[in-house]
Motif scaffolding. Structure first.
Motif, short mmCIF file in Angstrom:
data_model
loop_
_atom_site.label_atom_id
_atom_site.label_comp_id
_atom_site.label_asym_id
_atom_site.label_seq_id
_atom_site.Cartn_x
_atom_site.Cartn_y
_atom_site.Cartn_z
N MET A 32 31.30 -20.47 -1.61
CA MET A 32 30.67 -19.47 -0.76
C MET A 32 31.29 -19.52 0.63
SD MET A 32 26.66 -19.86 -1.89
CE MET A 32 26.76 -21.62 -2.21
N GLU A 33 32.00 -18.47 1.00
CA GLU A 33 32.68 -18.44 2.28
C GLU A 33 31.87 -17.66 3.32
OE1 GLU A 33 35.25 -19.15 5.28
OE2 GLU A 33 35.17 -20.09 3.30
N THR A 34 31.43 -16.46 2.94
CA THR A 34 30.61 -15.65 3.85
C THR A 34 29.14 -15.83 3.50
OG1 THR A 34 32.38 -14.02 4.04
CG2 THR A 34 30.18 -13.33 4.73
N VAL A 35 28.36 -16.33 4.46
CA VAL A 35 26.95 -16.64 4.21
C VAL A 35 26.11 -16.06 5.35
CG1 VAL A 35 25.22 -18.47 3.96
CG2 VAL A 35 27.50 -18.76 2.97
N ALA A 36 25.01 -15.43 4.98
CA ALA A 36 24.03 -14.96 5.96
C ALA A 36 22.86 -15.95 5.99
CB ALA A 36 23.53 -13.56 5.60
N GLY A 37 22.62 -16.54 7.14
CA GLY A 37 21.47 -17.42 7.32
C GLY A 37 20.36 -16.66 7.99
N ILE A 38 19.14 -16.82 7.51
CA ILE A 38 18.00 -16.08 8.06
C ILE A 38 16.90 -17.06 8.46
CG2 ILE A 38 16.25 -14.32 7.63
CD1 ILE A 38 18.07 -13.05 5.61
N LEU B 253 12.75 -11.60 11.41
CA LEU B 253 13.82 -12.26 10.67
C LEU B 253 15.05 -12.27 11.58
CD1 LEU B 253 13.46 -10.40 7.24
CD2 LEU B 253 12.55 -12.65 7.81
N ASP B 254 15.49 -13.47 11.98
CA ASP B 254 16.70 -13.61 12.78
C ASP B 254 17.85 -13.96 11.86
OD1 ASP B 254 16.11 -13.56 15.89
OD2 ASP B 254 14.38 -14.47 14.90
N VAL B 255 18.94 -13.21 11.95
CA VAL B 255 20.03 -13.29 10.98
C VAL B 255 21.32 -13.66 11.68
CG1 VAL B 255 21.26 -12.06 9.14
CG2 VAL B 255 18.88 -11.45 9.68
N CYS B 256 22.09 -14.56 11.08
CA CYS B 256 23.44 -14.87 11.54
C CYS B 256 24.36 -14.89 10.33
CB CYS B 256 23.48 -16.22 12.25
SG CYS B 256 25.15 -16.69 12.78
N ILE B 257 25.47 -14.17 10.42
CA ILE B 257 26.45 -14.12 9.34
C ILE B 257 27.67 -14.91 9.76
CG2 ILE B 257 27.84 -12.63 7.85
CD1 ILE B 257 25.89 -10.34 8.51
N LEU B 258 28.02 -15.90 8.94
CA LEU B 258 29.22 -16.70 9.21
C LEU B 258 30.26 -16.44 8.12
CD1 LEU B 258 27.68 -20.16 10.25
CD2 LEU B 258 28.52 -18.33 11.73
N PRO B 259 31.56 -16.44 8.47
CA PRO B 259 32.13 -16.97 9.71
C PRO B 259 32.29 -15.97 10.84
CG PRO B 259 33.87 -16.51 8.15
CD PRO B 259 32.59 -16.18 7.44
N ASP C 200 25.50 -22.24 8.31
CA ASP C 200 26.52 -23.28 8.35
C ASP C 200 26.22 -24.38 7.32
OD1 ASP C 200 28.89 -24.34 9.31
OD2 ASP C 200 27.91 -25.51 10.87
N PHE C 201 24.95 -24.72 7.17
CA PHE C 201 24.53 -25.72 6.19
C PHE C 201 24.93 -25.31 4.77
CE2 PHE C 201 21.14 -26.78 3.10
CZ PHE C 201 21.26 -28.16 3.08
N VAL C 202 24.71 -24.06 4.43
CA VAL C 202 25.04 -23.58 3.09
C VAL C 202 26.55 -23.56 2.88
CG1 VAL C 202 24.95 -21.56 1.56
CG2 VAL C 202 22.90 -22.28 2.80
N ARG C 203 27.31 -23.13 3.90
CA ARG C 203 28.77 -23.13 3.78
C ARG C 203 29.32 -24.54 3.61
NH1 ARG C 203 31.78 -21.17 8.13
NH2 ARG C 203 33.37 -20.32 6.75
N ALA C 204 28.67 -25.52 4.25
CA ALA C 204 29.16 -26.90 4.20
C ALA C 204 28.77 -27.59 2.89
CB ALA C 204 28.62 -27.69 5.38
N THR C 205 27.55 -27.34 2.39
CA THR C 205 27.04 -28.08 1.23
C THR C 205 27.28 -27.36 -0.09
OG1 THR C 205 24.84 -27.11 1.51
CG2 THR C 205 25.28 -29.22 2.63
#
Length: 309
Positions: free
Chosen positions: A1-7, A14-20, A103-108
């Protein structure tokens, strides 16, 4: 998983951040906000959308996102905070939390699991409500034993009568849900074929553990929080503990295990053998819980009811 939306989920937002890419925005935790969220994420096309478990506020968002075709992850808030501390991020705001989740999901790279469908979610909420009503009944019965003033006693009796009527209504609603699903009817019959397992545990497993029968014994024990973990360092050896997982399933298994060691001769012999070998009774009962879950998992997997040797 490279592109991840954290909510980061709250009751109202709902506060959303899309990485990278770092895109961040906020929407309301309501119908209009969720539609805007789905529309905006459709353009970003994340590999996964991750939300923290927040006691229920995340359910509507998770259901809408899953219906929109996104791969949805519900992550453990304690693990996310531990990851934040480990990476030196001590600030805590809604946007920071959303970023850390992504970031947690992208790392783990956690494994994606299918979310419960609407029918299973509805049954889960009814089963949870039943647990709440039973807890209220027990609390009022305890108060009845302590009350001395007649007015207080009458109030407790009235409330107990109302709670018991509501419990009957909830049981009727759960029966209706089970009857509407041929799969659930078959599964309940299979599970209750085991001596010591009643409708309470069977319906809790149907509602809270749809993975039953699809995982191996170690994975299903871990999912229920019954896989022991050990603390040790060098020559020091700590005690093993259980925890985490699905507390509702573990509580139902505890009550069923207490009944099973009285009514199921196989599990009673298993418990007695452990106690005779020096295991504390509480440890032996936890082992019975784990063995009972393993048996139920195999029964659902093989679609064969309990058979005594």
């Amino acid at each position: 998983m490279e592109t991840v939306a954290g909510i980061d989920v709250s009751k109202g937002w709902l506060d959303v951040c899309i990485l990278p890419c770092g895109e961040a925005f906020r929407v309301g935790n309501d119908a209009a906000g969720l539609q805007a969220l789905v529309d905006r994420l459709s353009g970003a096309r994340p590999d996964a959308v991750a939300l923290e478990a927040t006691g229920g506020h995340e359910r509507l968002a998770a259901a809408e996102l899953a219906a929109g075709g996104f791969a949805v992850l519900i992550v453990n808030p304690a693990q996310v905070r531990a990851y934040a501390r480990a990476t030196g991020r001590h600030a805590k705001t809604d946007l920071v939390d959303a970023t850390v989740i992504a970031d947690f999901v992208r790392a783990t790279q956690p494994r994606l699991r299918r979310l419960r469908d609407a029918q299973t979610e509805a049954l889960s909420q009814l089963v949870a409500r039943r647990r709440q009503i039973v807890a209220m009944i027990v609390a009022e019965e305890n108060r009845a034993g302590q009350a001395r003033e007649r007015g207080a006693q009458k109030s407790i009796r009235r409330l107990l009568a109302a709670l018991r009527r509501e419990l009957d209504t909830i049981d009727h609603d759960i029966d209706d849900h089970i009857r509407k699903s041929p799969l659930w009817r078959v599964r309940e019959k299979l599970l209750t074929s085991v001596p010591g397992v009643g409708p309470g545990l069977a319906r809790t497993l149907i509602a809270e553990m749809p993975e039953l029968g699809r995982l191996d014994r170690r994975a299903i024990a871990a999912l229920a929080g019954l896989a022991p973990w050990t603390r040790q360092s060098g020559k020091w050896r700590g005690r093993s503990f259980i925890g985490g997982g699905r507390a509702a399933v573990r509580s139902a298994l505890f009550m069923a295990a207490m009944a099973a060691v009285r009514h199921n001769r196989v599990l009673k012999a298993f418990r007695d053998r452990l106690v005779a070998n020096g295991k504390p009774r509480k440890v032996a009962l936890i082992a019975v819980m784990r063995k009972l879950l393993t048996i139920l998992n195999a029964i659902v997997r093989d679609q064969k009811p309990w058979q005594t040797a």
